[in-house]
Design an enzyme around this catalytic site. Structure first.
Site, mmCIF file in Angstrom:
data_model
loop_
_atom_site.group_PDB
_atom_site.id
_atom_site.type_symbol
_atom_site.label_atom_id
_atom_site.label_comp_id
_atom_site.label_asym_id
_atom_site.label_seq_id
_atom_site.Cartn_x
_atom_site.Cartn_y
_atom_site.Cartn_z
ATOM 1 N N ILE A 18 -8.288 -2.502 3.360
ATOM 2 C CA ILE A 18 -8.135 -1.842 2.061
ATOM 3 C C ILE A 18 -8.654 -2.718 0.935
ATOM 4 O O ILE A 18 -9.280 -2.236 -0.010
ATOM 5 C CB ILE A 18 -6.656 -1.472 1.816
ATOM 6 C CG1 ILE A 18 -6.229 -0.362 2.794
ATOM 7 C CG2 ILE A 18 -6.423 -1.033 0.375
ATOM 8 C CD1 ILE A 18 -4.733 -0.090 2.799
ATOM 9 N N ALA A 64 -1.891 -16.318 -1.479
ATOM 10 C CA ALA A 64 -1.058 -15.756 -2.546
ATOM 11 C C ALA A 64 0.389 -16.227 -2.479
ATOM 12 O O ALA A 64 1.126 -16.092 -3.455
ATOM 13 C CB ALA A 64 -1.110 -14.228 -2.502
ATOM 14 N N ASN A 90 -2.954 -6.831 -2.967
ATOM 15 C CA ASN A 90 -3.171 -6.190 -1.675
ATOM 16 C C ASN A 90 -2.797 -7.067 -0.483
ATOM 17 O O ASN A 90 -2.458 -6.554 0.576
ATOM 18 C CB ASN A 90 -4.648 -5.782 -1.565
ATOM 19 C CG ASN A 90 -5.018 -5.367 -0.154
ATOM 20 O OD1 ASN A 90 -4.642 -4.295 0.316
ATOM 21 N ND2 ASN A 90 -5.768 -6.225 0.535
ATOM 22 N N TYR A 156 8.895 -6.308 7.157
ATOM 23 C CA TYR A 156 7.827 -5.575 6.489
ATOM 24 C C TYR A 156 8.409 -4.465 5.618
ATOM 25 O O TYR A 156 8.062 -4.317 4.442
ATOM 26 C CB TYR A 156 6.862 -4.986 7.516
ATOM 27 C CG TYR A 156 5.717 -4.220 6.907
ATOM 28 C CD1 TYR A 156 4.582 -4.879 6.442
ATOM 29 C CD2 TYR A 156 5.766 -2.830 6.786
ATOM 30 C CE1 TYR A 156 3.516 -4.178 5.879
ATOM 31 C CE2 TYR A 156 4.718 -2.126 6.216
ATOM 32 C CZ TYR A 156 3.602 -2.802 5.768
ATOM 33 O OH TYR A 156 2.556 -2.100 5.203
ATOM 34 N N PRO A 192 -7.518 -3.875 9.894
ATOM 35 C CA PRO A 192 -7.278 -4.941 10.881
ATOM 36 C C PRO A 192 -5.798 -5.158 11.170
ATOM 37 O O PRO A 192 -5.420 -5.458 12.306
ATOM 38 C CB PRO A 192 -7.908 -6.171 10.212
ATOM 39 C CG PRO A 192 -9.029 -5.611 9.411
ATOM 40 C CD PRO A 192 -8.499 -4.305 8.869
ATOM 41 N N GLN A 256 7.222 15.436 5.328
ATOM 42 C CA GLN A 256 7.933 16.066 6.457
ATOM 43 C C GLN A 256 9.439 15.920 6.317
ATOM 44 O O GLN A 256 9.927 14.927 5.817
ATOM 45 C CB GLN A 256 7.459 15.405 7.753
ATOM 46 C CG GLN A 256 5.962 15.569 7.960
ATOM 47 C CD GLN A 256 5.464 14.840 9.189
ATOM 48 O OE1 GLN A 256 5.411 15.416 10.263
ATOM 49 N NE2 GLN A 256 5.104 13.578 9.016
#
Length: 256
Positions: A18, A64, A90, A156, A192, A256
């Site tokens: 991205i 970062a 990102n 995550y 990736p 959904q």
């Protein structure tokens, strides 16, 4: 005339996926690109591709999760081009896929250091330059898993939820100074990072991708450029009345 003419854009994790799609499309729209990444070879290679197309771009090595490095690199970018207009946070990692009670503090902190601290450090050190130039646009890459969750990769999910709320807080703090802060929430995009998850999966890469395709009402996972178009919109003056918002680009996943 490009939609981002004369704007200076920093992209973290810009060498692939991205991040690279964002660099390419923003450059095409006239932005000067500061492509940052820890992948030096890939980053320099991508800058050369942009230069061959007549775009203005430079590569900076950037972890970062290291504040001192962020501060130095952002200062260098401002010195080179005289301002910072756009920041695309990102850079991110998936981390371990274990149940919460099996995750070590080191494994947890590794994800948080990149996905949360990295956004904090980059925002912190971009803001003063944006204030000097009278405004800017910060675009934070969260995830559908910053809105909903799933029974996997707990660090995550936690990190992307944090990014969602960090975005709204900073949008409110800096609105009066013309600095807009928005988050993007992609569904599964074949990057990736996702390809690596597929390779590590027990069912195999092909079965993994078929399963991901089935999760999206449109019938397939997305491509990096699907997200890059959203980034360009939020970076441009077309979105001048948009801040603190969540742009969901997910093939219908969260409907959904």
């Amino acid at each position: 005339m490009g939609r981002l003419d004369e704007k200076v854009a920093i992209v973290t994790g810009g060498a692939m996926g991205i991040g690279w799609a964002a660099c390419y499309l923003m450059a095409k729209e006239g932005a000067r690109i500061a492509l940052t990444d820890i992948a030096d070879d890939e980053g320099n290679e991508k800058v050369k591709l942009l230069e061959k197309e007549g775009r203005e771009a430079l590569f900076w090595h950037l972890d970062a999760s290291e504040e001192a490095e962020v501060k130095r690199v952002f200062s260098d970018i401002n010195q080179k081009w005289g301002k910072i207009d756009i920041l695309v946070n990102n850079a991110g990692i998936a981390g371990v896929d274990k149940a919460t009670h099996e995750i070590s503090s080191e494994e947890w902190n590794k994800v948080i250091s990149v996905n949360v601290n990295g956004v904090f450090y980059c925002t912190k050190h971009a803001i003063p330059f944006m204030k000097k130039s009278g405004g800017g646009s910060i675009i934070n890459l969260s995830s559908i898993y910053g809105i909903i969750s799933a029974p996997d990769i707990p660090p995550y999910h936690a990190s992307k939820g944090a990014v969602r709320l960090m975005t709204k807080t900073d949008a409110l703090i800096y609105a009066q100074e013309g600095i807009r802060v928005n988050s993007i929430h992609p569904g599964y995009i074949w990057t990736p990072l996702v390809a690596d998850l597929a390779k590590r999966s027990a069912e195999g890469e092909e079965a993994f991708r078929k399963k991901l395709n089935s999760l999206h009402p449109l019938g397939h996972v997305g491509e990096p450029m699907d997200i890059a178009y959203g980034i360009v919109y939020l970076a441009s003056d077309e979105s001048k009345f948009v801040t603190g918002s969540e742009l969901v680009i997910d093939g219908g996943y969260t409907a959904q």
